[in-house]
Design an enzyme around this catalytic site. Structure first.
Site, short mmCIF file in Angstrom:
data_model
loop_
_atom_site.label_atom_id
_atom_site.label_comp_id
_atom_site.label_asym_id
_atom_site.label_seq_id
_atom_site.Cartn_x
_atom_site.Cartn_y
_atom_site.Cartn_z
CE1 TYR A 79 73.75 30.35 61.23
CE2 TYR A 79 73.77 28.50 62.76
CZ TYR A 79 74.39 29.24 61.78
OH TYR A 79 75.63 28.89 61.34
CG PHE A 131 76.66 18.07 35.42
CD1 PHE A 131 76.00 18.32 34.22
CD2 PHE A 131 76.85 19.13 36.29
CE1 PHE A 131 75.54 19.59 33.91
CE2 PHE A 131 76.38 20.41 35.99
CZ PHE A 131 75.73 20.64 34.79
CB THR A 132 80.45 20.80 33.92
OG1 THR A 132 79.25 21.31 34.48
CG2 THR A 132 80.31 20.70 32.42
CG ASP A 222 73.27 14.05 39.99
OD1 ASP A 222 72.15 14.55 40.22
OD2 ASP A 222 74.20 14.70 39.48
CE LYS A 265 69.97 20.79 36.06
NZ LYS A 265 69.70 21.09 34.66
NE ARG A 388 77.04 22.27 28.87
CZ ARG A 388 77.24 22.63 30.15
NH1 ARG A 388 76.46 22.22 31.11
NH2 ARG A 388 78.26 23.39 30.48
CG PHE A 454 81.28 25.95 30.56
CD1 PHE A 454 82.01 24.95 31.19
CD2 PHE A 454 80.05 26.31 31.11
CE1 PHE A 454 81.53 24.33 32.33
CE2 PHE A 454 79.56 25.68 32.25
CZ PHE A 454 80.32 24.70 32.87
#
Ligand code: F0G
Length: 481
Positions: A79, A131-132, A222, A265, A388, A454
């Site tokens: 942990y 970005f969303t 980002d 990603k 998109r 969405f």
């Protein structure tokens, strides 16, 4: 990597061997029609058993390497004080040159923590594009998202190699208008997702950093798709042809005050992180980590993924890894263009983007052309893409649709998952669909969630066009395809 063939053509070539596979199934067209009807014409609501090629996203779906899988076997599940954390911290220090690490369970968790600590009501956050999840978090914290992209960013038929650039003159104007004290940071998104996976140039990043520094504004990078952006800098920017991906990533990081990323990603895992060399920022964020994510040494990630991320961060600096999706996307986009299918140019990273505005010019934006196109692609191929466009943009406070800048169906190309024959199949079915585009009509909402609609929204086809499209497909290919 690409190789030149003796017939003069160039094809992308896999610099890896495939030794673990996952079975795929191509459901026949009538099963696909039923599946999309059950899923409310929303590709997020399909089950993967009904999906042949899953091009919804590259998020968490890139093929992992043998070394990543091996690393998962030796993870330390403690942990607190887990050795796996220290391996990740070493990789972040070695590749990014960043000292302080905060792991989080995925990219949006990093956005949540950054907005909690830095974004206050009355603030503005300038960025190359939203970005969303970024927009949702920054707005929930009371901030305003200001997109200050260049002239070519929204041109889907462009030759501009760096459509992800932030416009420096507009940035200066924003600082004059809002005042630096109301701008907690400027955000640069690598391989800018929602405008078609388009990179920014190193010169642009350097310029943005210079302006930000003059006004004491931190730069937040980002870096979810950083290796792809580095690959484009290597291929497209003067002065970087001989630079290594690792060197380019390191230079990009040198301009960031805070870096955050979705590890799903470029890193090919499931997780995320925030990293910085600024101790004060680190200490401001750290108390919130155990509240929302988990203890500092795992941050909500499984220790297995922490181990795999350490390997993934190093592997993404290899040229053939950084470019593997980008090269296949370039081939995919090129073949679609040859067949007359409108795609976003130049081809970007993460996905091949089909321009629904030009594919379905008869559908008004209020009837969601990109959503209709994603559903139609699924019916005619079993390929799951992602809308998109306006469906991905939530209503304004008055309840009106906010028409999206672009209407795209995104066919993501997860790394090392699909081959040229898959791409050729996709090209063939998209070409068939383009020839039958008049059959496709718009969509209307049946169920509409208030935030990020969405994901769970359900729609229906105007005049039940899905059944007409499936019938036309069956007439041409028979019931079994
Ligand atoms: N930033 C960028 C540029 C992203 O593309 C994503 C996710 C996030 C942040 C959020 O990260 O999903 O790990 O919480 N993009 C995925 C996509 C969802 O499909 O493009 P996350």
């Amino acid at each position: 990597m690409s190789v030149k063939l003796s017939n003069g053509k160039t094809i992308p070539i896999e610099m890896h061997k495939v030794r673990i596979v996952q079975k795929a199934r191509l459901a026949p067209v009538h099963d696909r029609l039923r599946a999309i009807e059950e899923g409310g014409y929303n590709t997020f609501l399909l089950r993967t058993r009904d999906v042949f090629m899953d091009m919804l996203t590259d998020s968490g779906t890139n093929a992992m390497s043998d070394n990543q899988l091996a690393a998962m076997m030796v993870s330390d599940d403690a942990y607190a004080g887990s050795e796996s954390f220290y391996k990740l911290a070493d990789a972040v220090r070695e590749v990014f040159g960043l000292e302080y690490l905060l792991p989080v369970h995925q990219g949006r968790a990093a956005e949540h923590l950054l907005s909690k600590v830095f974004v206050k009501p009355g603030h503005a956050v300038p960025m190359n594009y939203h970005f969303t999840t970024t927009k949702a978090h920054f707005e929930l914290a009371g901030g305003k998202v200001l997109e200050i992209f260049g002239e070519e960013a929204l041109n889907t038929q462009s030759t501009d190699p760096f459509k992800g650039n932030l416009d420096p003159a507009k940035f200066e104007a924003v600082i004059r208008e809002w005042g630096a004290e109301r701008i907690p940071f400027v955000r640069m998104e690598a391989t800018t997702n929602l405008i078609g996976g388009q990179p920014f140039s190193m010169a642009n990043l350097r310029g943005v950093k210079e302006i930000a520094s003059q006004h004491g504004i931190p730069l937040v990078l980002d870096a979810s798709l950083i290796s792809e952006n580095a690959y484009f800098i290597h291929k497209r920017e003067a002065g970087y042809a001989t630079a290594s991906i690792r060197g380019i990533i390191r230079e990009m990081m040198s301009y960031a005050d805070i870096c955050y990323l979705s590890g799903r990603k470029s890193c090919s895992v499931r997780g995320g992180l925030i990293a910085t060399n600024n101790k004060q920022y680190f200490e401001a964020i750290r108390p919130w980590l155990p509240v929302y994510e988990g203890f500092l040494t795992y941050g909500g990630m499984s220790a297995k993924e922490v181990e795999a991320m350490a390997v993934g961060i190093r592997e993404m600096t290899e040229l053939e890894v950084a470019g593997s999706s980008a090269d296949l996307i370039e081939y995919f986009a090129g073949r679609l263009l040859e067949s007359g299918v409108p795609v976003v140019t130049p081809p970007g990273g993460l996905a091949c983007h089909v321009d629904a505005t030009r594919f379905l010019p008869h559908i008004p934006q209020a009837e969601y052309p990109a959503g209709a196109l994603a559903a139609a692609i699924y019916i005619s191929s079993g390929i799951r893409s992602m809308e998109r466009g306006t469906v991905s943009s939530d209503r304004d406070e008055a309840g009106n649709d906010v028409l999206s800048d672009l209407e795209l169906a995104r066919l993501a190309v997860p790394r090392r998952v699909y081959t040229i024959s898959h791409v050729e199949y996709a090209v063939d079915r998209l070409t068939w669909l383009h020839a039958h585009r008049e059959l496709v009509k718009g969509l209307t909402f049946v169920e509409e969630p208030p935030v990020l609609r969405f994901f769970f929204g359900r729609l229906q086809p105007i005049a039940n066009w899905g059944a007409d499209l499936a019938a036309a497909f069956e007439a041409d290919f028979g019931p079994d395809c």
